[in-house]
Design a protein around this motif. Sequence first.
Motif, PDB file in Angstrom:
ATOM      1  N   LEU A   8      33.031  40.711  50.690  1.00  0.00           N
ATOM      2  CA  LEU A   8      32.568  42.173  50.821  1.00  0.00           C
ATOM      3  C   LEU A   8      31.357  42.359  51.486  1.00  0.00           C
ATOM      4  CD1 LEU A   8      33.771  43.109  47.296  1.00  0.00           C
ATOM      5  CD2 LEU A   8      34.603  43.629  49.286  1.00  0.00           C
ATOM      6  N   SER A   9      30.406  41.394  51.571  1.00  0.00           N
ATOM      7  CA  SER A   9      29.064  41.523  52.179  1.00  0.00           C
ATOM      8  C   SER A   9      29.353  41.518  53.678  1.00  0.00           C
ATOM      9  CB  SER A   9      27.912  40.499  51.790  1.00  0.00           C
ATOM     10  OG  SER A   9      27.862  40.894  50.228  1.00  0.00           O
ATOM     11  N   LEU A  10      28.606  41.920  54.549  1.00  0.00           N
ATOM     12  CA  LEU A  10      28.324  41.783  55.919  1.00  0.00           C
ATOM     13  C   LEU A  10      27.134  41.083  56.243  1.00  0.00           C
ATOM     14  CD1 LEU A  10      29.801  42.262  58.518  1.00  0.00           C
ATOM     15  CD2 LEU A  10      28.656  44.629  58.713  1.00  0.00           C
ATOM     16  N   ALA A  24      18.341  52.119  57.173  1.00  0.00           N
ATOM     17  CA  ALA A  24      18.328  53.455  57.358  1.00  0.00           C
ATOM     18  C   ALA A  24      19.742  54.200  57.229  1.00  0.00           C
ATOM     19  CB  ALA A  24      17.978  53.834  58.760  1.00  0.00           C
ATOM     20  N   ASN A  25      20.638  53.296  57.359  1.00  0.00           N
ATOM     21  CA  ASN A  25      22.041  53.865  57.362  1.00  0.00           C
ATOM     22  C   ASN A  25      22.284  53.925  55.852  1.00  0.00           C
ATOM     23  OD1 ASN A  25      24.690  54.653  58.153  1.00  0.00           O
ATOM     24  ND2 ASN A  25      25.460  52.475  57.971  1.00  0.00           N
ATOM     25  N   GLU A  26      21.851  52.927  55.021  1.00  0.00           N
ATOM     26  CA  GLU A  26      22.038  53.125  53.386  1.00  0.00           C
ATOM     27  C   GLU A  26      21.182  54.309  53.000  1.00  0.00           C
ATOM     28  OE1 GLU A  26      20.882  49.521  51.290  1.00  0.00           O
ATOM     29  OE2 GLU A  26      22.401  48.451  52.537  1.00  0.00           O
ATOM     30  N   ARG A  27      20.206  54.689  53.426  1.00  0.00           N
ATOM     31  CA  ARG A  27      19.305  55.789  52.907  1.00  0.00           C
ATOM     32  C   ARG A  27      19.989  56.955  53.427  1.00  0.00           C
ATOM     33  NH1 ARG A  27      15.285  52.539  54.930  1.00  0.00           N
ATOM     34  NH2 ARG A  27      14.900  53.666  56.735  1.00  0.00           N
ATOM     35  N   GLY A  92      30.038  61.248  53.522  1.00  0.00           N
ATOM     36  CA  GLY A  92      28.936  60.159  53.482  1.00  0.00           C
ATOM     37  C   GLY A  92      29.238  58.754  53.574  1.00  0.00           C
ATOM     38  N   LEU A  93      30.566  58.628  52.661  1.00  0.00           N
ATOM     39  CA  LEU A  93      31.182  57.392  52.614  1.00  0.00           C
ATOM     40  C   LEU A  93      31.876  56.999  54.057  1.00  0.00           C
ATOM     41  CD1 LEU A  93      31.647  55.126  50.637  1.00  0.00           C
ATOM     42  CD2 LEU A  93      33.878  56.122  50.370  1.00  0.00           C
ATOM     43  N   TYR A  94      32.518  57.990  54.586  1.00  0.00           N
ATOM     44  CA  TYR A  94      32.913  57.543  55.964  1.00  0.00           C
ATOM     45  C   TYR A  94      31.764  57.409  56.774  1.00  0.00           C
ATOM     46  CZ  TYR A  94      35.008  58.580  60.409  1.00  0.00           C
ATOM     47  OH  TYR A  94      35.438  58.529  61.817  1.00  0.00           O
ATOM     48  N   ARG A  95      31.041  58.282  57.044  1.00  0.00           N
ATOM     49  CA  ARG A  95      30.124  57.893  57.939  1.00  0.00           C
ATOM     50  C   ARG A  95      29.100  56.615  57.914  1.00  0.00           C
ATOM     51  NH1 ARG A  95      27.169  59.156  62.341  1.00  0.00           N
ATOM     52  NH2 ARG A  95      24.858  59.584  62.194  1.00  0.00           N
ATOM     53  N   TYR A  96      29.019  56.614  56.533  1.00  0.00           N
ATOM     54  CA  TYR A  96      28.396  55.171  56.057  1.00  0.00           C
ATOM     55  C   TYR A  96      28.992  54.091  57.005  1.00  0.00           C
ATOM     56  CZ  TYR A  96      26.647  50.823  53.949  1.00  0.00           C
ATOM     57  OH  TYR A  96      26.075  49.525  53.600  1.00  0.00           O
ATOM     58  N   PHE A  97      30.307  53.636  56.618  1.00  0.00           N
ATOM     59  CA  PHE A  97      31.132  52.760  57.165  1.00  0.00           C
ATOM     60  C   PHE A  97      31.418  52.841  58.586  1.00  0.00           C
ATOM     61  CE2 PHE A  97      32.326  52.179  52.717  1.00  0.00           C
ATOM     62  CZ  PHE A  97      31.936  50.798  52.495  1.00  0.00           C
ATOM     63  N   HIS A  98      31.375  53.764  59.201  1.00  0.00           N
ATOM     64  CA  HIS A  98      31.597  54.260  60.726  1.00  0.00           C
ATOM     65  C   HIS A  98      30.397  53.759  61.364  1.00  0.00           C
ATOM     66  CE1 HIS A  98      33.337  55.679  64.411  1.00  0.00           C
ATOM     67  NE2 HIS A  98      32.419  56.795  64.302  1.00  0.00           N
ATOM     68  N   PHE A 108      25.816  53.267  68.311  1.00  0.00           N
ATOM     69  CA  PHE A 108      25.358  54.159  67.207  1.00  0.00           C
ATOM     70  C   PHE A 108      26.147  55.618  67.388  1.00  0.00           C
ATOM     71  CE2 PHE A 108      23.134  57.537  64.906  1.00  0.00           C
ATOM     72  CZ  PHE A 108      22.875  56.888  63.715  1.00  0.00           C
ATOM     73  N   PRO A 109      26.909  56.058  66.338  1.00  0.00           N
ATOM     74  CA  PRO A 109      27.578  57.356  66.332  1.00  0.00           C
ATOM     75  C   PRO A 109      26.723  58.491  66.257  1.00  0.00           C
ATOM     76  CG  PRO A 109      27.817  56.357  64.295  1.00  0.00           C
ATOM     77  CD  PRO A 109      27.084  55.378  65.010  1.00  0.00           C
ATOM     78  N   VAL A 110      26.803  59.539  67.006  1.00  0.00           N
ATOM     79  CA  VAL A 110      26.455  60.667  66.744  1.00  0.00           C
ATOM     80  C   VAL A 110      27.268  61.811  66.234  1.00  0.00           C
ATOM     81  CG1 VAL A 110      25.129  62.591  67.904  1.00  0.00           C
ATOM     82  CG2 VAL A 110      25.001  60.342  68.818  1.00  0.00           C
ATOM     83  N   SER A 111      27.064  62.100  64.884  1.00  0.00           N
ATOM     84  CA  SER A 111      28.006  63.236  64.198  1.00  0.00           C
ATOM     85  C   SER A 111      27.837  64.679  64.329  1.00  0.00           C
ATOM     86  CB  SER A 111      28.026  62.623  62.915  1.00  0.00           C
ATOM     87  OG  SER A 111      26.902  62.553  62.229  1.00  0.00           O
ATOM     88  N   ARG A 112      27.778  65.021  65.608  1.00  0.00           N
ATOM     89  CA  ARG A 112      27.522  66.578  65.577  1.00  0.00           C
ATOM     90  C   ARG A 112      28.617  67.304  64.980  1.00  0.00           C
ATOM     91  NH1 ARG A 112      25.906  66.752  71.868  1.00  0.00           N
ATOM     92  NH2 ARG A 112      27.920  67.789  71.799  1.00  0.00           N
TER      93      ARG A 112
END
Length: 138
Positions: A8-10, A24-27, A92-98, A108-112
């Motif tokens: 499960l860990s990357l 920062a992604n986790e925050r 938030g969950l989708y954004r985190y994993f994406h 890095f995805p920009v989620s406008r």
Amino acid sequence: MGRVIDYLSLKLENKGSVARDHLANERTYLAWIRTSLSMVTVGVAIRQLYRVSIDLGNEIDPAADPSVSDPLAGKVLGVSFVALGMTFVFVGLYRYFHSQLLMTKGKFPVSRSMVGACAVATLALLIGLLVSMFTDEH
């Protein structure tokens, strides 16, 4: 159990800003969760305030006294805020994993659009709350 955690860990090599970017992604994910909990709290508070208003006015005929709140408005607004809060958890969950997936590929995805949609939904609920506040008054 150790193999499950390893699966499960990357694990990434910490070159440059890899660790900083993933932390920062986790925050950011935690900020989505905090926002979600705030929305749910607001929804529950709105529902309870409308319920208290009705309970206090139960001896008064709502048709004769317009200061008695509409219970349907409280339910709709409260449930809407709770639903939006629940939606923020999934966003938030989708954004985190994406973001995590793309960062492992050096992008890095920009989620406008996602942020814009959340802002519009929140603004719509706040406008509904404002309208409800002014229509409950005399």
